[in-house]
Design an enzyme around this catalytic site. Structure first.
Site, mmCIF file in Angstrom:
data_model
loop_
_atom_site.group_PDB
_atom_site.id
_atom_site.type_symbol
_atom_site.label_atom_id
_atom_site.label_comp_id
_atom_site.label_asym_id
_atom_site.label_seq_id
_atom_site.Cartn_x
_atom_site.Cartn_y
_atom_site.Cartn_z
ATOM 1 N N LYS A 79 30.768 46.156 28.400
ATOM 2 C CA LYS A 79 30.612 47.396 29.166
ATOM 3 C C LYS A 79 30.224 48.539 28.233
ATOM 4 O O LYS A 79 30.762 48.641 27.117
ATOM 5 C CB LYS A 79 31.931 47.698 29.887
ATOM 6 C CG LYS A 79 31.895 48.857 30.860
ATOM 7 C CD LYS A 79 33.224 48.961 31.595
ATOM 8 C CE LYS A 79 33.264 50.099 32.579
ATOM 9 N NZ LYS A 79 34.541 50.174 33.316
ATOM 10 N N SER A 154 34.162 50.484 38.231
ATOM 11 C CA SER A 154 33.031 50.971 37.473
ATOM 12 C C SER A 154 32.365 49.906 36.591
ATOM 13 O O SER A 154 31.251 50.134 36.114
ATOM 14 C CB SER A 154 33.476 52.132 36.585
ATOM 15 O OG SER A 154 34.472 51.702 35.675
ATOM 16 N N SER A 178 38.761 48.972 37.873
ATOM 17 C CA SER A 178 37.343 48.769 37.552
ATOM 18 C C SER A 178 36.958 47.387 37.038
ATOM 19 O O SER A 178 35.778 47.094 36.922
ATOM 20 C CB SER A 178 36.884 49.815 36.547
ATOM 21 O OG SER A 178 36.628 51.001 37.235
HETATM 22 N N1 GLN Z 1 37.638 53.863 40.981
HETATM 23 C C1 GLN Z 1 38.613 54.365 40.075
HETATM 24 C C2 GLN Z 1 38.201 55.703 39.551
HETATM 25 O O1 GLN Z 1 37.169 56.147 39.852
HETATM 26 C C3 GLN Z 1 38.858 53.395 38.955
HETATM 27 C C4 GLN Z 1 37.877 53.473 37.858
HETATM 28 C C5 GLN Z 1 38.236 52.616 36.678
HETATM 29 O O2 GLN Z 1 39.094 51.734 36.776
HETATM 30 N N2 GLN Z 1 37.598 52.884 35.557
HETATM 31 O O3 GLN Z 1 38.903 56.337 38.846
#
Ligand code: GLN
Length: 525
Positions: A79, A154, A178
């Protein structure tokens, strides 16, 4: 040879038996990336020459039969918020468009040492804030199961890369879901490890008390191979676990050996769910689940029971409250972590010169380089931390966090695992979540618990909805019992075949064809 037909654990055995070389595997991966990624958008950066040279090194390790691990020669996507020395690391933000880290994250160092082949950097929501991979400053990523749908986020690039068979393995980061949510949307297996078991050194911070790096793969066995390689104490991360008596690393060593022995013997029957006590919170069923998700969960409970697990209902209060608590804490930490990007210490600098003072210079830099979702979070976080509001918002969220944590731990003294869906619904259509961010935030309701509590949680494929989109379930385990969780996941995948299904290549091919004809049109006109 179709890379997608083989799990990473199978490829590891083939590499070690000389049935395939790391260089051949690398070429297959490169070929597939070049064939479909222009339409899929899984990668931000592909390191083609790097892939080839790492593969040669891996082949040397394999030939010498020295310093090799099950990951030696396996291509892996990272990532793009995890630092890679010499390879651009952008966080999918204009703020870090040209940033080439001078050092690698601990996990990357460990992977390189294990002989894994780092294929490139995968797309994400800007600074990992989002659930769809639509807020990347570069491009969107599509869901390999249906190009009109998001892959989740994400870590959507990592999930799409594995689901489409560009690479067998990937790393994601999970702050509120994410890793698990994109795995659920893309029919994959993903682990959010116990907080502190995987070093965050070199992970570009979003919300430090919640962030964890973890594996994304087709199977639980494959996740185990990555996790056992990247986990462990790290003096460079002050929140890293302390494995005083070496108990934790012994458990991981045993897991790795058991997985490889089972793969070699083609017999995973030693992994069992018999006698495992699993709690299903009543509140989950009460939540607005898509009908097929609710049915898949019911069916999963029957399969688990047949496999010898003992399932009971339990109470889990504060499910609704976990979302505001998570978003307040995550945004508060994000506002502090991202304050370093002012264009002086770090990051993008405006080309304009008509600012009145330093403050205006800072705000120009930030306004030009950060996207709307990131700016929203910074403003929300700054507000929640400001004097006069701190007690009412941030402190209250921390209190809710403590209550949630003690309730989860109470349940886990009685039960081995907590079972639920990973997400209330399957992957939304592209664009929908940008129009309704609140609905998107609410879709994290089942995943944020593991981050607020620090507990490990594993997303596993458990079905398909009526339009053929994958559905995922989630098992949450006890702190530092990540090995048990992965073993349960392996046992689950002995009982089910959802992880074996592959998306068709039709859409991938027509997306690329459409792009080519667009380019041709431009050239002709
Ligand atoms: N959807 C969540 C957020 O926007 C989780 C994102 C993540 O785990 N990086 O914060």
């Amino acid at each position: 040879m179709d890379l997608r037909k083989f799990s990473a654990s199978r490829l590891a055995v083939m590499l070690s038996d000389g049935k395939i070389s790391a260089s051949e595997l690398a070429e297959l991966s490169i070929e597939r990336i070049n064939k479909i990624d222009s339409g899929l958008g899984a990668f931000v950066t592909v390191d083609e020459s790097g892939i080839r040279s790492q593969a040669l090194q891996a082949d040397a390790l394999l030939a010498a039969d020295k310093n090799r691990s099950p990951l030696t020669g396996l291509p892996l996507a990272i990532k793009d918020n995890i630092s890679t020395a010499g390879i651009r690391t952008t966080c999918a933000s204009k703020m870090l468009a040209d940033y080439v880290p001078p050092y690698s994250a601990t996990v990357v160092e460990k992977l390189r040492k294990s002989g894994a082949v780092i294929a490139g950097k995968s797309n994400l929501d800007e600074f990992a804030m989002g659930s769809t991979t639509e807020t990347s400053a570069w491009h969107i990523t599509r869901n390999p199961w249906s190009y009109e749908h998001v892959p989740g986020g994400s870590s959507g690039g990592s999930a799409a890369a594995v689901a489409a068979g560009l690479v067998p393995l990937a790393l994601g980061s999970d702050t509120g879901g994410s890793i698990r949510q994109p795995c659920s949307y893309c029919g994959l297996t993903g682990l959010k490890p116990t907080y502190g078991t995987v070093s965050r050194y070199g992970l570009i911070a979003y919300a430090s008390s919640l962030d964890q790096i973890g594996p994304i793969a087709r199977t639980s066995a494959d996740c185990a191979l990555v996790y056992t390689e990247i986990a462990g104490t790290d003096g460079r991360d002050s929140t890293s676990m302390i494995d005083n008596n070496g108990n934790f690393s012994r458990k991981l060593g045993k897991l790795k050996d058991d997985v490889m022995a089972a793969e070699r013997a083609n017999d995973f029957s030693g992994f069992s769910l018999a006698g495992k006590r699993i709690a299903v919170p009543k509140a989950f069923a009460g939540y607005e689940l898509q009908q097929e998700t609710a049915e898949a969960l019911e069916q999963a409970i029957r399969v688990l029971e047949q496999a010898g697990a003992v399932i009971s209902e339990c109470e889990l209060p504060l499910l609704e409250e976990s979302i505001p608590a998570y978003y307040l804490i995550a945004s508060a930490e994000a506002s502090a972590n991202l304050s370093r990007y002012d264009g002086v210490q770090y990051g993008y600098r405006t080309a304009r010169s008509d600012y009145a003072d330093l403050a205006e210079f800072y705000s120009l830099n930030r306004a030009e380089a950060l996207g709307p979702e990131v700016r929203t979070r910074i403003m929300l976080g700054t507000f929640a931390l400001s004097s006069g509001y701190y007690d009412a918002w941030y402190l209250k969220a921390q209190k809710v966090r403590r209550l949630i944590r003690s309730r989860y731990n109470e349940i886990l003294t009685e039960y081995d695992f907590i079972l639920g869906p990973t997400a209330p619904r399957t992957a939304p259509l592209l664009g929908v979540s940008l129009d309704d961010p609140l609905a998107m935030y609410l879709s994290d309701v089942f995943t944020v618990g593991a981050n607020l509590t620090g507990l490990p949680a594993l997303a596993l494929p458990c079905g398909f909805d009526n339009s053929g989109l994958p559905i995922g379930l989630q098992l949450t385990g006890r702190a530092y019992a990540d090995d048990e969780l992965l073993r349960a996941g392996i046992a689950w995948q002995q009982q089910t075949e959802f992880h074996l299904a592959l998306p068709s290549d039709k859409e991938a091919e027509s997306a690329v064809a459409a792009q080519l004809s667009g380019v041709r049109g431009e050239v002709e006109s």
